[in-house]
Each structure stands twice: as C-alpha cells, then as structure tokens.
Design a protein around this motif. Structure first.
Motif, PDB file in Angstrom:
ATOM      1  N   LEU A 220      38.792  61.905  19.564  1.00  0.00           N
ATOM      2  CA  LEU A 220      39.566  60.743  19.123  1.00  0.00           C
ATOM      3  C   LEU A 220      39.869  59.807  20.286  1.00  0.00           C
ATOM      4  O   LEU A 220      39.833  58.582  20.143  1.00  0.00           O
ATOM      5  CB  LEU A 220      40.866  61.205  18.460  1.00  0.00           C
ATOM      6  CG  LEU A 220      40.713  61.780  17.046  1.00  0.00           C
ATOM      7  CD1 LEU A 220      41.947  62.573  16.651  1.00  0.00           C
ATOM      8  CD2 LEU A 220      40.455  60.660  16.037  1.00  0.00           C
ATOM      9  N   LEU A 223      36.506  57.895  21.143  1.00  0.00           N
ATOM     10  CA  LEU A 223      35.846  57.078  20.124  1.00  0.00           C
ATOM     11  C   LEU A 223      36.101  55.598  20.387  1.00  0.00           C
ATOM     12  O   LEU A 223      37.241  55.190  20.615  1.00  0.00           O
ATOM     13  CB  LEU A 223      36.369  57.454  18.740  1.00  0.00           C
ATOM     14  CG  LEU A 223      35.584  56.898  17.553  1.00  0.00           C
ATOM     15  CD1 LEU A 223      34.216  57.555  17.470  1.00  0.00           C
ATOM     16  CD2 LEU A 223      36.356  57.127  16.257  1.00  0.00           C
ATOM     17  N   ASP A 227      35.765  51.838  15.154  1.00  0.00           N
ATOM     18  CA  ASP A 227      34.801  52.655  14.404  1.00  0.00           C
ATOM     19  C   ASP A 227      35.571  53.432  13.342  1.00  0.00           C
ATOM     20  O   ASP A 227      35.826  54.632  13.466  1.00  0.00           O
ATOM     21  CB  ASP A 227      34.063  53.595  15.358  1.00  0.00           C
ATOM     22  CG  ASP A 227      32.762  54.111  14.770  1.00  0.00           C
ATOM     23  OD1 ASP A 227      32.644  54.101  13.527  1.00  0.00           O
ATOM     24  OD2 ASP A 227      31.874  54.512  15.536  1.00  0.00           O
ATOM     25  N   LEU A 228      35.934  52.737  12.264  1.00  0.00           N
ATOM     26  CA  LEU A 228      36.879  53.286  11.298  1.00  0.00           C
ATOM     27  C   LEU A 228      36.310  54.461  10.520  1.00  0.00           C
ATOM     28  O   LEU A 228      37.020  55.426  10.222  1.00  0.00           O
ATOM     29  CB  LEU A 228      37.329  52.183  10.336  1.00  0.00           C
ATOM     30  CG  LEU A 228      38.019  50.973  10.985  1.00  0.00           C
ATOM     31  CD1 LEU A 228      38.426  49.968   9.921  1.00  0.00           C
ATOM     32  CD2 LEU A 228      39.218  51.412  11.803  1.00  0.00           C
ATOM     33  N   HIS A 231      36.252  57.481  12.754  1.00  0.00           N
ATOM     34  CA  HIS A 231      37.640  57.848  13.033  1.00  0.00           C
ATOM     35  C   HIS A 231      38.225  58.645  11.866  1.00  0.00           C
ATOM     36  O   HIS A 231      38.914  59.658  12.068  1.00  0.00           O
ATOM     37  CB  HIS A 231      38.480  56.593  13.291  1.00  0.00           C
ATOM     38  CG  HIS A 231      39.895  56.878  13.678  1.00  0.00           C
ATOM     39  ND1 HIS A 231      40.908  57.025  12.748  1.00  0.00           N
ATOM     40  CD2 HIS A 231      40.476  57.067  14.893  1.00  0.00           C
ATOM     41  CE1 HIS A 231      42.043  57.280  13.368  1.00  0.00           C
ATOM     42  NE2 HIS A 231      41.813  57.312  14.669  1.00  0.00           N
ATOM     43  N   VAL A 235      39.789  62.458  11.947  1.00  0.00           N
ATOM     44  CA  VAL A 235      41.142  62.771  11.479  1.00  0.00           C
ATOM     45  C   VAL A 235      41.096  63.855  10.405  1.00  0.00           C
ATOM     46  O   VAL A 235      41.934  64.767  10.386  1.00  0.00           O
ATOM     47  CB  VAL A 235      41.834  61.495  10.959  1.00  0.00           C
ATOM     48  CG1 VAL A 235      43.150  61.836  10.259  1.00  0.00           C
ATOM     49  CG2 VAL A 235      42.087  60.525  12.111  1.00  0.00           C
TER      50      VAL A 235
END
Length: 260
Positions: A220, A223, A227-228, A231, A235
């Motif tokens: 995390l 990254l 970069d949704l 990501h 998560v």
C-alpha cells in the motif's frame, strides 16, 4: 513500465509507441498502429510484452478493453509478419488475463495449429500457463517451470505466472510456490507492490498472518497514487488477512466431556 535496459533512446521510443497507441483508446485502429510501431522498432518479445500488457491495461481502465476492438479471428489471422502477429496476440491474451477469462484464454491457445503453438514466444506461453494455473490444472506447473527457465528475471513474465498461482487455489504446494516466486528475483528487493500483494496472499494461505499484513502494508505504501482499482484489491487482502487471523485465533469451543 520497467523496460529492459537497451539505452534511453530505445526506452523512449517504446514509451512513445505505447502513448500513441492509447491516446485514443476508443479508436479501433490503435492496436494496428501499435503493431506498426513495434515492427518499425523491431521489438523483441520482452519489449512487446511490456508495451502490450501496459497498453491493454490502460485501455481497460478507461472502459475500452482490447476485447471490444479485436476478435480472436483477427488475432489468429494477424498475418505473416511475426512482430505484428505477436503484438495482436500479446494484446488479446493480456486482455483476457485482466478479465480473468482463463478458460477462453486456454481454448484460444489450444485451438492454434500445433506448429503455431510450439513456436509461441515466452510471454505468450506464460499467459497460457496463467490460464492453466488459474484453473488449478497441474499441467500448468510444468509449463511454468519451462517459462521461468526461458524468461530469466523478466518481471512482466513473472507477474503473469504469479497471477496464475495466486488465482489457482488447489495447486500442489500452490502457496509455497507463490511465496517463493513473489520473493525471488527480480522482486527480492521488496519494492514491487503487486509482488508484495501476491506474497501477502501466499502468507495468508500459509497461516503467517502477521507477515502477510506487513507485506500488504508495504504494498500500500509503494502503490502509485491514483491506482484505485489495485488499491481496492490491496485493501480487500488486508481485510481478509485480518479476518482470517482473528478467526484462527478465536478460542475453540470445547467438545466432549462427561455425559450428565
């Protein structure tokens, strides 16, 4: 994109080819433009893999998957020029991989003439191995070993194989293999967020939850901003490791005892 070291001018030319190709992702002619640029540059399979995988991902990210632009028939009949044929194949198979269409990818490769299948470049064989591994077909493990021997430390190829091992939940020693590959060269410096993501999944499956959380936290941190999609994947993995750890550490209800 981490291209093989062949001089700054070469790297710039390849990056420009990718940028031209994906500037208008809804334009159905961009795969052809990319193929023409790679032919002009005389790109080898490693360079094609880097450029095509990133181009296919970029197009997908804005809602214009390669799968909507080129058909399997076009890929199979891309013409006699080997660079053009390889470009179309890399784009198409990468797009199938990003959509987790393992069975379609497997079927496409297996319907190729035997001579064509035998002459596939290393990255195309890695994508075929991904399809087999992702379905937990043990034959994919032997193909993976062949690809690793041929590809060396080529990161893009190893990422494809990591993806297959991560997806295939019922492979023999799958978690151990995933951990070994994600922690070996060229990922042994611990600076690749996707490799760390795969490593965290392996550690979770092995019950090494605290190490898995450390790996996903580092992923995390590494990254790139914005970069949704990735990501969100990281998560989710963090939450899954935490939840699995808590379940495993929950006191077990006592069973048995003396009947009253």
């Amino acid at each position: 994109m981490n291209l093989p070291t062949r001089g700054p001018g070469r790297i710039l030319a390849l990056l420009e080819a990718q940028a031209r190709a994906t500037a208008w992702p809804a334009d159905p002619s961009w795969p052809l433009r990319l193929a023409e640029d790679l032919v002009e540059l005389g790109a080898d399979w490693r360079e094609s893999a880097q450029v095509c995988a990133d181009a296919a991902w970029a197009a997908r990210a804005v809602g214009h998957s390669v799968l909507g632009l080129i058909s399997p028939e076009q890929v199979a009949a891309a013409g006699p020029d080997p660079v053009t044929a390889r470009t179309y194949r890399h784009l198409y198979l990468s797009a199938l991989r990003f959509d987790f269409r393992t069975r379609t990818l497997q079927e496409f490769v297996e319907q190729l003439p035997s001579g064509g299948r035998a002459s596939l470049d290393c990255y195309s064989r890695a994508l075929y191995a991904f399809a087999l591994l992702g379905q937990s077909h043990e034959v994919g493990l032997a193909l993976m070993d062949e690809v690793l021997a041929a590809a060396g430390d080529h990161a893009k190829t190893r990422h494809v194989l990591l993806h297959g091992l991560w997806l295939g939940q019922d492979l023999d020693r799958g978690a151990e293999r995933l951990l070994a590959l994600s922690s070996g060269p060229p990922f042994d410096n611990g600076n690749d967020p996707i490799a760390l993501f795969r490593m965290a999944g392996a550690l979770r499956r092995l019950g090494r939850y605290d190490e898995g959380l450390t790996a996903i936290d580092r992923a995390l941190d590494l990254l790139p901003p914005g970069d949704l999609t990735v990501h969100a994947d990281l998560v989710r993995e963090h939450s899954l490791i935490s939840a699995t750890r808590d379940i495993d550490r929950r006191p077990r209800a006592r069973t048995g005892g003396t009947a009253s």
